[in-house]
Design a protein around this motif. Sequence first.
Motif, PDB file in Angstrom:
ATOM      1  N   ASP A 279       0.757  -1.266   0.095  1.00 33.27           N
ATOM      2  CA  ASP A 279       0.009  -0.035  -0.003  1.00 33.27           C
ATOM      3  C   ASP A 279       0.899   1.089   0.061  1.00 33.27           C
ATOM      4  N   TYR A 280       2.066   1.035   0.260  1.00 27.31           N
ATOM      5  CA  TYR A 280       3.049   2.333   0.133  1.00 27.31           C
ATOM      6  C   TYR A 280       4.625   2.083  -0.071  1.00 27.31           C
ATOM      7  N   ARG A 281       5.053   2.789  -0.563  1.00 23.75           N
ATOM      8  CA  ARG A 281       6.294   2.710  -1.033  1.00 23.75           C
ATOM      9  C   ARG A 281       7.281   3.636  -0.410  1.00 23.75           C
ATOM     10  N   PRO A 282       8.466   3.541  -0.508  1.00 22.55           N
ATOM     11  CA  PRO A 282       9.522   4.794   0.066  1.00 22.55           C
ATOM     12  C   PRO A 282       9.176   6.026  -1.083  1.00 22.55           C
ATOM     13  N   LYS A 283       9.146   6.945  -0.412  1.00 23.79           N
ATOM     14  CA  LYS A 283       9.008   8.244  -1.359  1.00 23.79           C
ATOM     15  C   LYS A 283      10.054   8.564  -2.262  1.00 23.79           C
ATOM     16  N   ASN A 284      11.275   8.491  -1.717  1.00 22.33           N
ATOM     17  CA  ASN A 284      12.581   8.710  -2.394  1.00 22.33           C
ATOM     18  C   ASN A 284      13.301   7.306  -2.353  1.00 22.33           C
ATOM     19  N   VAL A 285      13.726   6.942  -3.464  1.00 22.16           N
ATOM     20  CA  VAL A 285      14.333   5.871  -3.567  1.00 22.16           C
ATOM     21  C   VAL A 285      15.878   6.314  -3.836  1.00 22.16           C
ATOM     22  N   SER A 286      16.960   5.910  -3.069  1.00 19.16           N
ATOM     23  CA  SER A 286      18.378   6.263  -3.169  1.00 19.16           C
ATOM     24  C   SER A 286      19.112   5.416  -4.164  1.00 19.16           C
ATOM     25  N   SER A 287      19.670   6.019  -5.282  1.00 22.45           N
ATOM     26  CA  SER A 287      20.289   5.362  -6.163  1.00 22.45           C
ATOM     27  C   SER A 287      21.710   4.566  -5.765  1.00 22.45           C
ATOM     28  N   ASP A 288      21.936   5.000  -4.569  1.00 18.87           N
ATOM     29  CA  ASP A 288      23.302   4.482  -4.016  1.00 18.87           C
ATOM     30  C   ASP A 288      22.936   3.743  -2.608  1.00 18.87           C
ATOM     31  N   LYS A 289      23.489   2.888  -2.322  1.00 19.37           N
ATOM     32  CA  LYS A 289      23.217   2.210  -1.161  1.00 19.37           C
ATOM     33  C   LYS A 289      23.225   3.102   0.297  1.00 19.37           C
ATOM     34  N   MET A 290      22.302   3.155   1.032  1.00 17.95           N
ATOM     35  CA  MET A 290      22.166   4.262   2.142  1.00 17.95           C
ATOM     36  C   MET A 290      23.146   3.976   3.163  1.00 17.95           C
ATOM     37  N   LYS A 291      23.800   4.658   3.658  1.00 17.32           N
ATOM     38  CA  LYS A 291      24.772   4.306   4.603  1.00 17.32           C
ATOM     39  C   LYS A 291      24.127   4.610   6.192  1.00 17.32           C
ATOM     40  N   LYS A 292      24.673   3.962   6.933  1.00 14.72           N
ATOM     41  CA  LYS A 292      24.175   3.949   8.274  1.00 14.72           C
ATOM     42  C   LYS A 292      24.863   5.067   9.188  1.00 14.72           C
ATOM     43  N   LYS A 293      24.009   5.931   9.853  1.00 11.22           N
ATOM     44  CA  LYS A 293      24.453   7.053  10.618  1.00 11.22           C
ATOM     45  C   LYS A 293      23.981   6.908  11.865  1.00 11.22           C
ATOM     46  N   ASP A 294      24.393   7.612  12.918  1.00 14.97           N
ATOM     47  CA  ASP A 294      24.111   7.518  14.287  1.00 14.97           C
ATOM     48  C   ASP A 294      22.704   7.846  14.463  1.00 14.97           C
ATOM     49  N   GLY A 295      21.926   7.262  15.200  1.00 16.24           N
ATOM     50  CA  GLY A 295      20.460   7.655  15.519  1.00 16.24           C
ATOM     51  C   GLY A 295      19.476   6.713  14.843  1.00 16.24           C
ATOM     52  N   ASP A 296      18.274   7.347  15.068  1.00 16.18           N
ATOM     53  CA  ASP A 296      17.212   6.448  13.971  1.00 16.18           C
ATOM     54  C   ASP A 296      17.315   7.015  12.645  1.00 16.18           C
ATOM     55  N   LEU A 297      16.501   6.291  11.879  1.00 17.31           N
ATOM     56  CA  LEU A 297      16.080   6.508  10.774  1.00 17.31           C
ATOM     57  C   LEU A 297      14.662   6.649  10.278  1.00 17.31           C
ATOM     58  N   THR A 298      14.178   7.750   9.781  1.00 20.28           N
ATOM     59  CA  THR A 298      12.736   7.907   9.465  1.00 20.28           C
ATOM     60  C   THR A 298      12.727   7.737   7.741  1.00 20.28           C
ATOM     61  N   ILE A 299      11.880   6.943   7.417  1.00 18.10           N
ATOM     62  CA  ILE A 299      11.743   6.965   5.937  1.00 18.10           C
ATOM     63  C   ILE A 299      10.315   7.297   5.770  1.00 18.10           C
ATOM     64  N   GLU A 300      10.221   8.231   4.743  1.00 18.02           N
ATOM     65  CA  GLU A 300       8.728   8.750   4.260  1.00 18.02           C
ATOM     66  C   GLU A 300       8.212   7.860   3.330  1.00 18.02           C
ATOM     67  N   LEU A 301       7.020   7.501   3.650  1.00 18.05           N
ATOM     68  CA  LEU A 301       6.300   6.474   2.332  1.00 18.05           C
ATOM     69  C   LEU A 301       5.385   7.269   1.958  1.00 18.05           C
ATOM     70  N   GLU A 302       4.715   6.835   0.694  1.00 20.49           N
ATOM     71  CA  GLU A 302       3.749   7.224  -0.217  1.00 20.49           C
ATOM     72  C   GLU A 302       2.886   6.143  -0.649  1.00 20.49           C
ATOM     73  N   ARG A 303       1.780   6.621  -0.961  1.00 22.77           N
ATOM     74  CA  ARG A 303       0.821   5.476  -1.290  1.00 22.77           C
ATOM     75  C   ARG A 303       0.923   4.977  -2.484  1.00 22.77           C
ATOM     76  N   THR A 304       0.808   3.685  -2.751  1.00 17.28           N
ATOM     77  CA  THR A 304       0.919   3.137  -4.083  1.00 17.28           C
ATOM     78  C   THR A 304      -0.426   3.020  -4.754  1.00 17.28           C
ATOM     79  N   ALA A 305      -0.744   2.863  -6.096  1.00 22.17           N
ATOM     80  CA  ALA A 305      -1.893   2.777  -6.425  1.00 22.17           C
ATOM     81  C   ALA A 305      -2.732   1.700  -6.125  1.00 22.17           C
ATOM     82  N   ASP A 306      -3.993   1.668  -5.933  1.00 22.28           N
ATOM     83  CA  ASP A 306      -4.607   0.412  -5.447  1.00 22.28           C
ATOM     84  C   ASP A 306      -5.213  -0.053  -6.819  1.00 22.28           C
ATOM     85  N   ILE A 307      -4.569  -1.221  -7.241  1.00 25.81           N
ATOM     86  CA  ILE A 307      -4.830  -1.727  -8.595  1.00 25.81           C
ATOM     87  C   ILE A 307      -6.205  -2.316  -8.801  1.00 25.81           C
TER      88      ILE A 307
END
Length: 401
Positions: A279-307
């Motif tokens: 129902d949701y997909r990451p709003k921004n897809v990184s073209s490179d591997k996302m490297k870990k950083k200190d602290g938490d990560l929040t990923i923004e999701l957007e709705r997919t189409a309901d087929i």
Amino acid sequence: MKLSGKTVLIGISAGIAAYKTCYLVSHLVQEGAEVHVIMTPNARHFVDPLTFETLSGNRCISDTFDRDFEFDVKHVSLAKKADLFMVAPATADVLAKMACGICDDMLTTTFLAAGCLKYVAPAMNTGMYLNEITQKNIETLKGYGVNVIEPASGHLACGDVGAGKMPEPEQLFDIICGALAREQDLAGKSVLVTAGATQEAMDPVRFITNHSTGKMGAAIAKEAVERGASVTFVKAATTVPDPEGCKVVKAVSAAELLDEVMARSDSADIIIMAAAVADYRPKNVSSDKMKKKDGDLTIELERTADILAELGKKRADGKTPEGQFVCGFSMETKDLLENSRAKLDKKNCDMIVANNLKEEGAGFGHDTNKVTLITRDSAEELELMSKQDVARAIFDRILQH
Ligand code: CTP
């Protein structure tokens, strides 16, 4: 004659139960089937090929390099021609070879080349049958879509009493008739089935998905093929083999699945959305591997189409073919009927197959399911049954409609 026009391959490996297979071949021929018998070289110690040649009226094959036959590649031509291939008796040795894809004789070679319905009837000493190795090989074969016929228990030729006896030829005959003489009540119909779990990429390494294995969708496609439909199987990620006899189309994400379904929806008489679509997909897809950083990560999701809802909208706009039947699934963990009825209305489809993930034997990965078939004017709760039987009930209900 129930089996006229059908070609049945009977494989015989080296077990004493081979004598019972003579009766099976005779029954099949009497019901009009064209029967070809393939023996492993050692099976010839138990029954002479001449017996099977006389009963079937066809050359009994066991030598891969036999040069005395009409010029075609025998294992390929028989594999192509067959409607069903049954290996009975199937020894521990031949099961092990087939589970690994070993082809060192005509039987195992033809078995691997054949794309038809396949059955094996294990027959051996109880200790060999119950050995974990044989049981694992049987599970592997099941995973490849091979139907395994449970051996009977009783007095075995080796003197032991236990599991490992090949079922009587009448029983094997009924299984073959049941599989081949199915009513072709979906002949001329075009069926589109989706299955599996979509994957929504975060970066080139990770994605968001769900636990769907595609088993239910594959069972639906198999059922439709067996009932004579022309089937397109649009699959996201699955862990089960693709059903035989379908056109297979791959789609990874919800967006790809939407494109593949919409491109084909106008030519389908029946659409069944068994895929577990994100129902949701990451709003921004990184073209490179996302490297870990200190602290938490929040990923923004957007709705997919309901087929399914898109198909419903098309229908509301009068843009779908007359009489097209659209069936969705609904997976819930509570308020099954209420939530699933709401989906039927909101997505404007003809039927929802609802299941509760929390019910024993229902949902992801199981071979069984417990569903309620919901239409505008009915809700039919089915018992716990195999996914193949659920698929059968779905098409029975669609055809009644
Ligand atoms: N479906 C779809 N497209 C989506 C989500 C779901 O086509 N983006 C289809 C599924 O294939 C299924 C039906 O809609 O046939 C219901 O899916 P389900 O996951 O049970 O419900 P959702 O509509 O996603 O609602 P919720 O997750 O809130 O229960």
